[in-house]
Motif scaffolding. Structure first.
Motif, PDB file in Angstrom:
ATOM      1  N   HIS A 285       0.827  -1.207   0.000  1.00  0.00           N
ATOM      2  CA  HIS A 285       0.000   0.000   0.000  1.00  0.00           C
ATOM      3  C   HIS A 285       0.860   1.254   0.000  1.00  0.00           C
ATOM      4  O   HIS A 285       0.557   2.220  -0.721  1.00  0.00           O
ATOM      5  CB  HIS A 285      -0.935   0.004   1.206  1.00  0.00           C
ATOM      6  CG  HIS A 285      -1.710   1.283   1.345  1.00  0.00           C
ATOM      7  ND1 HIS A 285      -2.777   1.591   0.539  1.00  0.00           N
ATOM      8  CD2 HIS A 285      -1.547   2.348   2.188  1.00  0.00           C
ATOM      9  CE1 HIS A 285      -3.259   2.781   0.873  1.00  0.00           C
ATOM     10  NE2 HIS A 285      -2.533   3.248   1.867  1.00  0.00           N
TER      11      HIS A 285
ATOM     12  N   THR B 179      -8.170   3.465  -1.489  1.00  0.00           N
ATOM     13  CA  THR B 179      -9.530   2.942  -1.592  1.00  0.00           C
ATOM     14  C   THR B 179     -10.475   3.547  -0.559  1.00  0.00           C
ATOM     15  O   THR B 179     -11.623   3.877  -0.872  1.00  0.00           O
ATOM     16  CB  THR B 179      -9.506   1.414  -1.449  1.00  0.00           C
ATOM     17  OG1 THR B 179      -8.723   0.860  -2.500  1.00  0.00           O
ATOM     18  CG2 THR B 179     -10.917   0.841  -1.531  1.00  0.00           C
TER      19      THR B 179
ATOM     20  N   ARG C 104     -15.172  -3.610  -0.190  1.00  0.00           N
ATOM     21  CA  ARG C 104     -14.148  -3.176  -1.130  1.00  0.00           C
ATOM     22  C   ARG C 104     -12.910  -4.056  -1.075  1.00  0.00           C
ATOM     23  O   ARG C 104     -12.463  -4.575  -2.079  1.00  0.00           O
ATOM     24  CB  ARG C 104     -13.756  -1.724  -0.838  1.00  0.00           C
ATOM     25  CG  ARG C 104     -14.897  -0.741  -1.004  1.00  0.00           C
ATOM     26  CD  ARG C 104     -15.210  -0.491  -2.458  1.00  0.00           C
ATOM     27  NE  ARG C 104     -16.340   0.426  -2.592  1.00  0.00           N
ATOM     28  CZ  ARG C 104     -16.780   0.903  -3.742  1.00  0.00           C
ATOM     29  NH1 ARG C 104     -16.187   0.557  -4.864  1.00  0.00           N
ATOM     30  NH2 ARG C 104     -17.818   1.713  -3.771  1.00  0.00           N
TER      31      ARG C 104
ATOM     32  N   ILE D 207      -7.348  -2.427   3.473  1.00  0.00           N
ATOM     33  CA  ILE D 207      -6.761  -1.091   3.506  1.00  0.00           C
ATOM     34  C   ILE D 207      -5.656  -1.117   4.545  1.00  0.00           C
ATOM     35  O   ILE D 207      -5.562  -2.030   5.370  1.00  0.00           O
ATOM     36  CB  ILE D 207      -7.801  -0.001   3.850  1.00  0.00           C
ATOM     37  CG1 ILE D 207      -8.355  -0.211   5.273  1.00  0.00           C
ATOM     38  CG2 ILE D 207      -8.925   0.019   2.843  1.00  0.00           C
ATOM     39  CD1 ILE D 207      -9.238   0.932   5.746  1.00  0.00           C
TER      40      ILE D 207
END
Length: 470
Positions: free
Chosen positions: A202, A229, A312, A315
């Motif tokens: 990330h 996101t 989704r 994260i």
């Protein structure tokens, strides 16, 4: 149908491969029963026979697509092998030239651009050599090429030793759901199995955030923003909430048009447009709402399982913790650390809290091939209220507006076999169940709150976008 393999040690010619495929395809088509297409008497169910014929055609298509991947991978290998036997070209690396030449050869034969063919060859080689189980499943018509592409897309960065486990997890899910829903499983599985942690990936991906513009026809352009996101989901959620508020004033624009106009207003002026008619005024002050699941062991530092943005994917933990610390309200959801079964959920009330419970349980619309986010669905009584259905979790499910209507007016019947799992029966008698979403699983229905039984209408559980009960 068995997948067709190519012996990579034997010579192969593209024309011969095409001729063999054409002959095999013609033979399979000729073997179909003529009655399937004639429908000579009125007693036959033409719609059901058409669906059966469609499934047969898709089985042939899946086998053909697996064969295409094998051919493309072998052609790329042949190009590289031919370059190995030659001295480096004066115009550059001989392997690169041989590879581009083969792509151009295929492009001319198939009437596609060579750039498209280059991407296809790279994808095929990766599929054949790194994900053989996925290729077998495609050839056997257990999955579609769309499923295979999703699995391949998220396999990047997974060490070879972990690929077998990745294929097992994703194929198990792929055989019971759509490519869109499979993506969430693939993302989470890949994040867990990669040697590089999700936090590291990330941090690197975050450096690539950007805004781009692409001209379209008719004097239009496409503005694309690439960002983390959690923020992208929050932006879209806020625009949707504002659009709903504006639509409630009688504005004739569609939801997509309203989202686009509001985004433009906010970027250019910092607030929704206001004026004498001020259709945007009801949307001002609306905040985004996102649901983030943070594993307790991760918070304690005893696990590296990533936090998840509901609906989704994973994260980074720093962002999840920062947002959680600023949240006006937290919902504690206790799960069994081994089975993932939800043991308890706080703040269980008949209106907003019950809807929140259902959204986290169902994740998406309960129709087997619909991926509509549960936050933007209706709450439906599986057994209608007017027929004695109770307003309790075991009789409620999230359905998008289209499938909510289909349930009541399209000839489909539905029963809830267990909380959140719907069994649908089509007008043609086909029975299909929605697979349980990945992630937390909810135990059988908790003891009903007496307040729930006092609800007079399903409208009590709907937001402003929900229709009147059927």
């Amino acid at each position: 149908m068995e997948s067709i393999r190519i012996d990579e040690t034997s010579p192969i010619h593209a024309d011969a491969v095409q001729e063999d495929f054409d002959a095999e395809f013609d033979a399979m088509v000729a073997s179909w029963s003529a009655e399937r297409w004639l429908f000579e008497n009125g007693e036959s169910n033409e719609a059901q026979e058409c669906i059966d014929a469609l499934l047969e055609a898709r089985a042939i298509k899946a086998s053909a697509e697996a064969r295409e991947q094998q051919c493309l991978a072998r052609l790329e290998a042949l190009a590289l092998e031919s370059a190995e036997a030659e001295a480096p070209s004066a115009h550059g690396d001989s392997r690169e030239i041989a590879w581009r030449s083969m792509a151009a050869e295929i492009a001319v034969a198939t009437r596609m651009s060579d750039r498209t063919v280059q991407a296809m060859m790279g994808r095929a080689t990766a599929l054949v050599h790194t994900l053989p189980s996925v290729l077998d499943a495609l050839g056997a018509d257990r999955i579609s090429f769309g499923h295979a592409r999703v699995i391949l897309e998220h396999a990047v960065g997974i060490e070879p030793a972990a690929l077998d486990e990745y294929q097992r997890i994703t194929l198990e899910r792929a055989e019971e759901t759509t490519p869109g829903r499979l993506a969430a499983t693939a993302k989470i599985a890949a994040a867990r199995l990669r040697a590089e942690s999700f936090e590291e990936r990330h941090a690197r991906a975050r450096e690539g955030r950007k805004v781009t513009i692409r001209d379209l026809d008719g004097g239009m352009s496409e503005l694309v923003q690439v960002l983390p996101t959690v923020y992208a989901a929050a932006v879209f959620d806020r625009l949707t909430r504002q659009a709903k508020a504006v639509a409630a004033t009688g504005d004739p624009r569609t939801r997509d048009q309203l989202r686009a106009d509001l985004a433009m207003d906010l970027l250019l002026t910092g607030e929704p447009a206001c004026g004498e008619d001020a259709p945007h005024t009801p949307a001002s002050g609306i905040r985004a709402e996102v649901a983030i699941l943070i594993p307790a062991f991760t918070l304690l530092g005893e696990s590296d399982e990533p936090a998840t943005l509901l609906g989704r994917g994973p994260i980074d933990l720093d962002t999840a913790c920062r947002l959680a610390s600023q949240a006006p309200e937290l919902v504690r959801v206790l799960t069994d650390p081994v089975t993932g079964m939800v043991i308890n959920a706080d703040n269980y009330r008949p209106t907003s809290s019950l809807r929140r419970y259902l959204e986290q349980r169902d994740r998406h619309c309960g129709f087997p091939v619909c991926n509509r986010d549960a936050r933007y669905t209706d709450i439906d009584h599986t057994i209608p209220w007017e027929h004695g259905g109770r307003t309790v979790p075991g009789n409620l499910a999230c359905l998008c507006r289209g499938h909510h209507t289909l349930k009541h007016h399209g000839g489909w019947t539905v029963k809830q076999t267990s909380p959140g799992i719907l069994e649908w029966t089509s007008p043609l008698g086909r029975v299909v169940s929605d697979a349980a979403p990945p992630g937390p699983r909810f135990e059988p229905e908790p003891p009903p709150d007496p307040a729930l039984s006092s609800a007079r209408s399903i409208d009590d559980l709907h937001d402003a976008d929900s229709p009147a009960p059927f």
